[in-house]
Design an enzyme around this catalytic site. Structure first.
Site, PDB file in Angstrom:
ATOM      1  N   HIS A  50     -10.291  -5.953  -0.629  1.00 44.72           N
ATOM      2  CA  HIS A  50     -10.005  -4.823  -0.234  1.00 44.72           C
ATOM      3  C   HIS A  50      -9.167  -3.932  -1.592  1.00 44.72           C
ATOM      4  O   HIS A  50      -8.142  -3.499  -1.598  1.00 44.72           O
ATOM      5  CB  HIS A  50      -8.997  -4.650   0.830  1.00 44.72           C
ATOM      6  N   GLU A  85      -6.767  -9.422   6.916  1.00 47.52           N
ATOM      7  CA  GLU A  85      -6.723  -9.626   5.632  1.00 47.52           C
ATOM      8  C   GLU A  85      -5.065 -10.116   5.439  1.00 47.52           C
ATOM      9  O   GLU A  85      -4.340  -9.942   6.052  1.00 47.52           O
ATOM     10  CB  GLU A  85      -6.843  -8.197   4.997  1.00 47.52           C
ATOM     11  N   ARG A  98     -14.053   0.245   7.144  1.00 53.61           N
ATOM     12  CA  ARG A  98     -13.391  -0.637   7.901  1.00 53.61           C
ATOM     13  C   ARG A  98     -14.186  -1.665   8.635  1.00 53.61           C
ATOM     14  O   ARG A  98     -15.267  -1.385   8.883  1.00 53.61           O
ATOM     15  CB  ARG A  98     -12.728   0.247   9.058  1.00 53.61           C
TER      16      ARG A  98
END
Length: 319
Positions: free
Chosen positions: A286, A267, A238
């Site tokens: 990601h 994001e 994270r």
């Protein structure tokens, strides 16, 4: 009358093909949205008549204000059993059932190694030079054998990271607040005396911790200053575990050799973000969980969750 079910953020256009979205005893009209909606009002307009929403990780926040715009919403399914982007208290208050799915730890572990190897052997700049008829060999690679991998976290993914590192012939040390010597030894890993000791001694530091108030900002300027100048920092966990500005400064000033990143506090990452521009950053959008095995697992169990809810006996409940 059919219930409407939306699958959000189907970037790869595969959600409807990776599971059988037929349900027994109910008519459910399932559709996917392949575009990410930043604007809440625009997203609500797409979902206003949906009773069920399937979300992928934390791509789209399900806030109290969004739920207020969705009067038909009665169920949410998230991939995985943890999603910080869903306001669970707001869901409970509105009698919205939230369920999760299992998750495969192999894909994020494999991507972590892709980042490590990509940085260590300068894969991207060497490939770009080859494609553009640039210099033939212009970097000196980092041999992993004999180097030390420091793992912040030794859970399911961290343990798998250790096994791969050992296959490369690396020494592995690990630290987390609750890790003890016995658990570390069982994984063939040395327990670091402290976070600071791990940072100072490791050639590569890889983060595999859950984001919490105790881990938020765990790696800041002081911690980055303790790392070797030639060390690499990898974060596929994270983003908020690492202080962003401190990391950018350390990379710009060459205090560490590079960073491999798969997670970001915003994001998609903004177009002009500094992390897109730094030459010593290898970044992916990601992708850790984005794999065939994980997606099949997510969507198969999403169908199971919805069927169980339709039957009046929800499973894998988060609310």
């Amino acid at each position: 009358m059919s219930l409407r079910c939306a699958i959000l953020d189907d970037y790869q256009h595969v959600a409807l093909t990776l599971a059988d979205w037929a349900f027994n005893g109910a008519s459910v009209d399932v559709f996917s949205l392949t575009t990410h909606y930043e604007d809440e009002a625009a997203l609500a307009a797409q979902l206003v008549d949906c009773a069920i929403i399937v979300v992928m990780r934390e791509r789209t926040p399900l806030t109290a204000s969004l739920m207020d715009r969705l009067p038909a919403l009665r169920m949410v399914v998230t991939s995985g059993m943890r999603n910080a982007a869903i306001d669970l208290d707001a869901a409970r208050a509105r009698d919205i059932t939230v369920c999760g799915t299992a998750s495969d730890s192999a894909p994020p572990m494999e991507l972590t190694w892709a980042l490590i190897l990509g940085l260590a052997r300068h894969i991207v700049p060497e490939n770009q030079a080859l494609r553009q008829n640039g210099p033939w060999q212009h970097s000196l690679g980092l041999t992993l054998k004999g180097k030390r991998l420091g793992l912040l976290g030794l859970g399911k993914i961290g343990g798998a990271m250790a096994r791969v590192a050992q296959a490369f012939g690396m020494e592995v040390v690990a630290w987390s607040r609750h890790l003890d010597a016995e658990s570390a030894a069982a994984a063939g890993v040395t327990l670091a005396a402290s976070k600071e000791a791990l940072l100072a001694a490791s050639d590569i530091v890889s983060i595999h911790l859950v984001l919490s108030e105790r881990t938020r900002g765990l790696i800041g300027a002081a911690e980055l200053a303790q790392m070797k100048p030639g060390a690499l920092l990898i974060n596929t966990s994270r983003a908020a575990i690492v202080e962003r500005d401190a990391l950018i400064t350390a990379l710009e000033q060459g205090r560490i050799a590079g960073a491999g990143l798969d997670v970001f506090e915003v994001e998609p990452l903004p177009a002009q973000d500094r992390l897109r521009q730094l030459p010593n950053v290898l970044a992916t959008p990601h992708l850790g969980y984005v794999s065939d095995s994980n997606y099949r697992l997510y969507f198969r169990e999403a169908v199971e969750d919805i069927q169980a809810w339709l039957n009046g006996a929800p499973v894998r409940q988060l609310t």
